[in-house]
Design an enzyme around this catalytic site. Sequence first.
Site, PDB file in Angstrom:
ATOM      1  CB  ALA A 162      40.671  32.032  49.809  1.00 27.53           C
ATOM      2  CE  LYS A 163      42.947  39.573  51.836  1.00 28.25           C
ATOM      3  NZ  LYS A 163      43.197  40.187  50.535  1.00 28.25           N
ATOM      4  N   GLY A 164      42.585  35.188  54.715  1.00 32.47           N
ATOM      5  CA  GLY A 164      42.796  34.691  56.068  1.00 32.47           C
ATOM      6  C   GLY A 164      43.957  35.382  56.719  1.00 32.47           C
TER       7      GLY A 164
END
Length: 409
Positions: A101-103
């Site tokens: 995931a990333k953000g």
Amino acid sequence: MKAFEATNYYLKKAMQTMDLSDHIQHLLIQPQREVKVKIGIELDNGELANFTGFRMQHNNSRGPYKGGLRFHPTVDEDHANSLASLMTWKTAVVDVPFGGAKGGINCDPSLLSESELERVTRKFIQQIHDVIGPTVDIPAPDVNTSGREMAWMMDEYSKIHGFNPGIVTGKPLDLFGADGREEATGRGCWLICEEALKTLNRSMQDATFVMQGFGNVASFAAQFIDESGGKTLAVSDINGGIYNSEGLDIAKLMQHMKDNKTVINFPGADNITQDELLRLNCDVLMPAALGEVFTKDNADEINCKIIIEAANGPTMPEADEIFNQRNILVVPDILSNAGGVACSYFEWVQNMQHFSWTLEKTRTELDLIMQKAFNKVHQLAKSKKVSYRTAAFIIAIGRVGKTTVLRGI
Ligand code: NAD
């Protein structure tokens, strides 16, 4: 080519060598969930401001989603999706039981006061708390976020869900952080340098290094390289680079950084530009600052034998093809900088068990994971006659594909 397209170019190149149905390929390429939120806060002067936040959850077939939150004006859907996908393949290459995931938040943190930053961070967690969790999705620091932001995130999440130190990693040592996490990515890069040099019958002691960046990753990598006898000729930061053909005194440079907050004007070294630094003659070049550094415009002018991708996504596909043709050994980001997420896994394990490891144990476990992953990639690259990048993706896709099918579609 945009960032997510570049990541998918590498992914598809590896998939072409594998027997995967179109359906599985589609499942592995596309993110499972894309979250976009509006974050409104009151600034110190009483005015209101709006920011956009993202959490892209790419794949969780091997375990909870895992990846950083970055605060930067370039944060958008495309970059977050690209980096989230890289996290899926990175956790799989080093075989830690997480997904990707990333953000982050599209903002310039240098324009915000500490209390404004705290309000933005807490509001962001209020907006995404129901899609993250210690067994669901575990954020971590990334560009412009550190232990400070992780402490605010843990606190905000705990207000809603109760005591939960495993909700984020990269926390301060005094707040359920892990000894060795800060140095882990740099240490991993150093280990990968050593292994890559061995494949060319070279050793640290007779090798020269150049690094773009001198933040967390590069400064720790430089210290480990220095301790094992390697010579770092040049480093840079956002203000420019420094170079000494005899090698930089790393201990003095660390002090210079502390005093001046920049590497430039270091006594005993010449100031150089970023472009000059990238073109220096050396054995190992380590981009440790930004993505999209090597392009078709500069790839022919790079003068090194090995590239260790400490940064995420520093090599654009056209440059990668040129490096392959020129026999420059590129160790991809999903392997080179995986020491960070490996150690985040250790932090999470300690949080879940409410038990702390010693620095020695962390280093021993980290070294084992990195060496094992490097050897597997090296062996596959040799046997299949493909680049390290393609080999790393093949291993990762195989692992993620297997769990995806085992879970049932
Ligand atoms: P950092 O913020 O501590 O350091 C970044 C360095 O890059 C600083 O020296 C900064 O001055 C320099 N820099 C910024 N803009 C630049 C520019 N335009 N030109 C040249 N230098 C510039 O970040 P970090 O934690 O060391 O991360 C570096 C890279 O490694 C990032 O791409 C990050 O995504 C990646 N990475 C970091 C970790 C980690 O655990 N810290 C893990 C995996 C990957």
